[in-house]
Design a protein around this motif. Structure first.
Motif, PDB file in Angstrom:
ATOM      1  N   TYR A   1       8.279  -2.949  -5.595  1.00 57.51           N
ATOM      2  CA  TYR A   1       7.745  -4.300  -5.783  1.00 57.51           C
ATOM      3  C   TYR A   1       7.408  -4.572  -7.253  1.00 57.51           C
ATOM      4  CZ  TYR A   1       4.503  -8.230  -5.341  1.00 57.51           C
ATOM      5  OH  TYR A   1       3.859  -9.438  -5.484  1.00 57.51           O
ATOM      6  N   VAL A   2       6.663  -3.653  -7.854  1.00 59.12           N
ATOM      7  CA  VAL A   2       6.224  -3.853  -9.238  1.00 59.12           C
ATOM      8  C   VAL A   2       7.415  -3.834 -10.194  1.00 59.12           C
ATOM      9  CG1 VAL A   2       4.867  -2.851 -11.124  1.00 59.12           C
ATOM     10  CG2 VAL A   2       3.886  -3.016  -8.836  1.00 59.12           C
ATOM     11  N   ASN A   3       8.329  -2.890 -10.017  1.00 58.80           N
ATOM     12  CA  ASN A   3       9.491  -2.836 -10.905  1.00 58.80           C
ATOM     13  C   ASN A   3      10.385  -4.062 -10.742  1.00 58.80           C
ATOM     14  OD1 ASN A   3       8.824  -0.552 -12.333  1.00 58.80           O
ATOM     15  ND2 ASN A   3       9.924   0.817 -10.959  1.00 58.80           N
TER      16      ASN A   3
ATOM     17  N   ARG B   1       6.997   2.272 -21.321  1.00 58.63           N
ATOM     18  CA  ARG B   1       7.088   1.009 -22.068  1.00 58.63           C
ATOM     19  C   ARG B   1       8.497   0.703 -22.554  1.00 58.63           C
ATOM     20  NH1 ARG B   1       2.802  -1.912 -22.654  1.00 58.63           N
ATOM     21  NH2 ARG B   1       0.768  -0.955 -22.402  1.00 58.63           N
ATOM     22  N   ASP B   2       9.223   1.734 -22.961  1.00 51.61           N
ATOM     23  CA  ASP B   2      10.581   1.508 -23.469  1.00 51.61           C
ATOM     24  C   ASP B   2      11.496   0.976 -22.369  1.00 51.61           C
ATOM     25  OD1 ASP B   2       9.879   2.370 -26.019  1.00 51.61           O
ATOM     26  OD2 ASP B   2      10.412   4.446 -25.586  1.00 51.61           O
ATOM     27  N   ALA B   3      11.371   1.516 -21.177  1.00 52.86           N
ATOM     28  CA  ALA B   3      12.212   1.091 -20.052  1.00 52.86           C
ATOM     29  C   ALA B   3      11.620  -0.127 -19.328  1.00 52.86           C
ATOM     30  CB  ALA B   3      12.390   2.236 -19.065  1.00 52.86           C
ATOM     31  N   LYS B   4      10.363  -0.437 -19.614  1.00 54.51           N
ATOM     32  CA  LYS B   4       9.631  -1.531 -18.973  1.00 54.51           C
ATOM     33  C   LYS B   4       9.630  -1.371 -17.451  1.00 54.51           C
ATOM     34  CE  LYS B   4      10.633  -5.881 -18.383  1.00 54.51           C
ATOM     35  NZ  LYS B   4      11.096  -7.250 -18.513  1.00 54.51           N
ATOM     36  N   LYS B   5       9.299  -0.137 -17.007  1.00 55.88           N
ATOM     37  CA  LYS B   5       9.207   0.103 -15.581  1.00 55.88           C
ATOM     38  C   LYS B   5       8.384   1.363 -15.315  1.00 55.88           C
ATOM     39  CE  LYS B   5      13.488   2.705 -14.871  1.00 55.88           C
ATOM     40  NZ  LYS B   5      14.750   2.708 -14.132  1.00 55.88           N
ATOM     41  N   PHE B   6       7.982   1.490 -14.064  1.00 50.24           N
ATOM     42  CA  PHE B   6       7.290   2.682 -13.607  1.00 50.24           C
ATOM     43  C   PHE B   6       8.310   3.627 -12.991  1.00 50.24           C
ATOM     44  CE2 PHE B   6       3.851  -0.377 -13.690  1.00 50.24           C
ATOM     45  CZ  PHE B   6       2.758   0.370 -14.092  1.00 50.24           C
ATOM     46  N   TRP B   7       8.021   4.942 -13.113  1.00 55.00           N
ATOM     47  CA  TRP B   7       8.830   5.942 -12.431  1.00 55.00           C
ATOM     48  C   TRP B   7       7.999   7.130 -12.088  1.00 55.00           C
ATOM     49  CZ3 TRP B   7      12.673   5.754 -16.950  1.00 55.00           C
ATOM     50  CH2 TRP B   7      12.133   6.291 -18.110  1.00 55.00           C
TER      51      TRP B   7
ATOM     52  N   GLN C   1       0.804  -1.218   0.000  1.00 53.13           N
ATOM     53  CA  GLN C   1       0.000   0.000   0.000  1.00 53.13           C
ATOM     54  C   GLN C   1       0.842   1.276   0.000  1.00 53.13           C
ATOM     55  OE1 GLN C   1      -3.469  -0.066  -0.399  1.00 53.13           O
ATOM     56  NE2 GLN C   1      -2.868  -2.172  -0.856  1.00 53.13           N
ATOM     57  N   ASP C   2       2.035   1.217   0.565  1.00 53.11           N
ATOM     58  CA  ASP C   2       2.939   2.352   0.560  1.00 53.11           C
ATOM     59  C   ASP C   2       3.415   2.594  -0.874  1.00 53.11           C
ATOM     60  OD1 ASP C   2       4.907   4.199   2.107  1.00 53.11           O
ATOM     61  OD2 ASP C   2       6.180   3.016   0.742  1.00 53.11           O
ATOM     62  N   ALA C   3       3.341   3.839  -1.356  1.00 49.46           N
ATOM     63  CA  ALA C   3       3.653   4.149  -2.753  1.00 49.46           C
ATOM     64  C   ALA C   3       5.082   3.771  -3.142  1.00 49.46           C
ATOM     65  CB  ALA C   3       3.401   5.628  -3.034  1.00 49.46           C
ATOM     66  N   ALA C   4       6.050   4.035  -2.284  1.00 51.87           N
ATOM     67  CA  ALA C   4       7.444   3.699  -2.605  1.00 51.87           C
ATOM     68  C   ALA C   4       7.664   2.184  -2.637  1.00 51.87           C
ATOM     69  CB  ALA C   4       8.391   4.353  -1.605  1.00 51.87           C
ATOM     70  N   MET C   5       7.056   1.474  -1.706  1.00 55.65           N
ATOM     71  CA  MET C   5       7.168   0.016  -1.677  1.00 55.65           C
ATOM     72  C   MET C   5       6.472  -0.595  -2.889  1.00 55.65           C
ATOM     73  SD  MET C   5       9.019  -0.865   0.868  1.00 55.65           S
ATOM     74  CE  MET C   5       8.678  -2.594   0.965  1.00 55.65           C
TER      75      MET C   5
ATOM     76  N   THR D   1      -4.794  -4.682 -17.419  1.00 53.18           N
ATOM     77  CA  THR D   1      -3.581  -3.878 -17.595  1.00 53.18           C
ATOM     78  C   THR D   1      -3.872  -2.382 -17.507  1.00 53.18           C
ATOM     79  OG1 THR D   1      -2.577  -5.610 -18.938  1.00 53.18           O
ATOM     80  CG2 THR D   1      -1.614  -3.416 -19.122  1.00 53.18           C
ATOM     81  N   GLY D   2      -4.890  -1.922 -18.219  1.00 53.88           N
ATOM     82  CA  GLY D   2      -5.227  -0.496 -18.201  1.00 53.88           C
ATOM     83  C   GLY D   2      -5.611  -0.018 -16.815  1.00 53.88           C
ATOM     84  N   GLU D   3      -6.386  -0.817 -16.096  1.00 51.66           N
ATOM     85  CA  GLU D   3      -6.777  -0.453 -14.730  1.00 51.66           C
ATOM     86  C   GLU D   3      -5.565  -0.427 -13.806  1.00 51.66           C
ATOM     87  OE1 GLU D   3      -9.929  -2.841 -13.141  1.00 51.66           O
ATOM     88  OE2 GLU D   3     -11.305  -2.284 -14.745  1.00 51.66           O
ATOM     89  N   PHE D   4      -4.650  -1.368 -13.996  1.00 53.80           N
ATOM     90  CA  PHE D   4      -3.474  -1.395 -13.138  1.00 53.80           C
ATOM     91  C   PHE D   4      -2.567  -0.199 -13.410  1.00 53.80           C
ATOM     92  CE2 PHE D   4       0.810  -2.832 -11.891  1.00 53.80           C
ATOM     93  CZ  PHE D   4       0.569  -2.942 -10.534  1.00 53.80           C
ATOM     94  N   ILE D   5      -2.375   0.146 -14.669  1.00 53.73           N
ATOM     95  CA  ILE D   5      -1.565   1.326 -14.994  1.00 53.73           C
ATOM     96  C   ILE D   5      -2.215   2.581 -14.413  1.00 53.73           C
ATOM     97  CG2 ILE D   5      -0.768   2.800 -16.902  1.00 53.73           C
ATOM     98  CD1 ILE D   5      -0.216   0.175 -18.469  1.00 53.73           C
ATOM     99  N   SER D   6      -3.544   2.672 -14.483  1.00 52.45           N
ATOM    100  CA  SER D   6      -4.258   3.813 -13.881  1.00 52.45           C
ATOM    101  C   SER D   6      -4.115   3.826 -12.365  1.00 52.45           C
ATOM    102  CB  SER D   6      -5.742   3.769 -14.253  1.00 52.45           C
ATOM    103  OG  SER D   6      -5.919   3.990 -15.620  1.00 52.45           O
ATOM    104  N   TYR D   7      -4.167   2.648 -11.756  1.00 51.41           N
ATOM    105  CA  TYR D   7      -3.982   2.536 -10.305  1.00 51.41           C
ATOM    106  C   TYR D   7      -2.599   3.047  -9.912  1.00 51.41           C
ATOM    107  CZ  TYR D   7      -3.292   0.278  -5.749  1.00 51.41           C
ATOM    108  OH  TYR D   7      -3.025   0.011  -4.432  1.00 51.41           O
ATOM    109  N   MET D   8      -1.584   2.618 -10.651  1.00 47.12           N
ATOM    110  CA  MET D   8      -0.231   3.079 -10.362  1.00 47.12           C
ATOM    111  C   MET D   8      -0.128   4.596 -10.560  1.00 47.12           C
ATOM    112  SD  MET D   8       1.695   0.562  -9.308  1.00 47.12           S
ATOM    113  CE  MET D   8       3.400   1.057  -9.616  1.00 47.12           C
ATOM    114  N   ALA D   9      -0.784   5.117 -11.584  1.00 50.06           N
ATOM    115  CA  ALA D   9      -0.775   6.561 -11.820  1.00 50.06           C
ATOM    116  C   ALA D   9      -1.423   7.306 -10.648  1.00 50.06           C
ATOM    117  CB  ALA D   9      -1.484   6.889 -13.130  1.00 50.06           C
ATOM    118  N   SER D  10      -2.463   6.715 -10.071  1.00 50.98           N
ATOM    119  CA  SER D  10      -3.124   7.347  -8.923  1.00 50.98           C
ATOM    120  C   SER D  10      -2.196   7.397  -7.710  1.00 50.98           C
ATOM    121  CB  SER D  10      -4.425   6.618  -8.570  1.00 50.98           C
ATOM    122  OG  SER D  10      -4.177   5.407  -7.856  1.00 50.98           O
ATOM    123  N   LYS D  11      -1.185   6.548  -7.693  1.00 54.78           N
ATOM    124  CA  LYS D  11      -0.192   6.546  -6.616  1.00 54.78           C
ATOM    125  C   LYS D  11       1.008   7.424  -6.958  1.00 54.78           C
ATOM    126  CE  LYS D  11      -2.371   3.466  -4.161  1.00 54.78           C
ATOM    127  NZ  LYS D  11      -2.981   3.803  -2.880  1.00 54.78           N
TER     128      LYS D  11
END
Length: 63
Positions: free
Chosen positions: A18-20, A57-63, A10-14, A41-51
């Motif tokens: 975890y996902v990366n 996509r090029d780096a295959k990770k969230f930042w 639940q912690d945004a940094a964790m 996939t779309g809902e999960f990307i939106s969830y991550m954006a809300s955090k």
């Protein structure tokens, strides 16, 4: 939407770490990760954006 992804940290940094780590070590794409975990996939990307995290996509990770 949080209930759909309740098994994730639940912690945004964790959550980011975890996902990366999963994307780096266990999955070839965000679609593969989401399919394996039963997430849309779309809902999960939106969830991550809300955090506060954006998927690259090029780096295959969230930042």
């Amino acid at each position: 939407m949080d209930n759909k992804f309740g098994n994730m940290p639940q912690d945004a940094a964790m959550l980011l770490s975890y996902v990366n780590m999963k994307l780096r070590d266990s999955y070839s794409s965000i679609e593969e990760l989401c399919d394996d975990m039963g997430f849309d996939t779309g809902e999960f990307i939106s969830y991550m954006a809300s955090k506060g995290w954006e998927y690259n996509r090029d780096a295959k990770k969230f930042w």
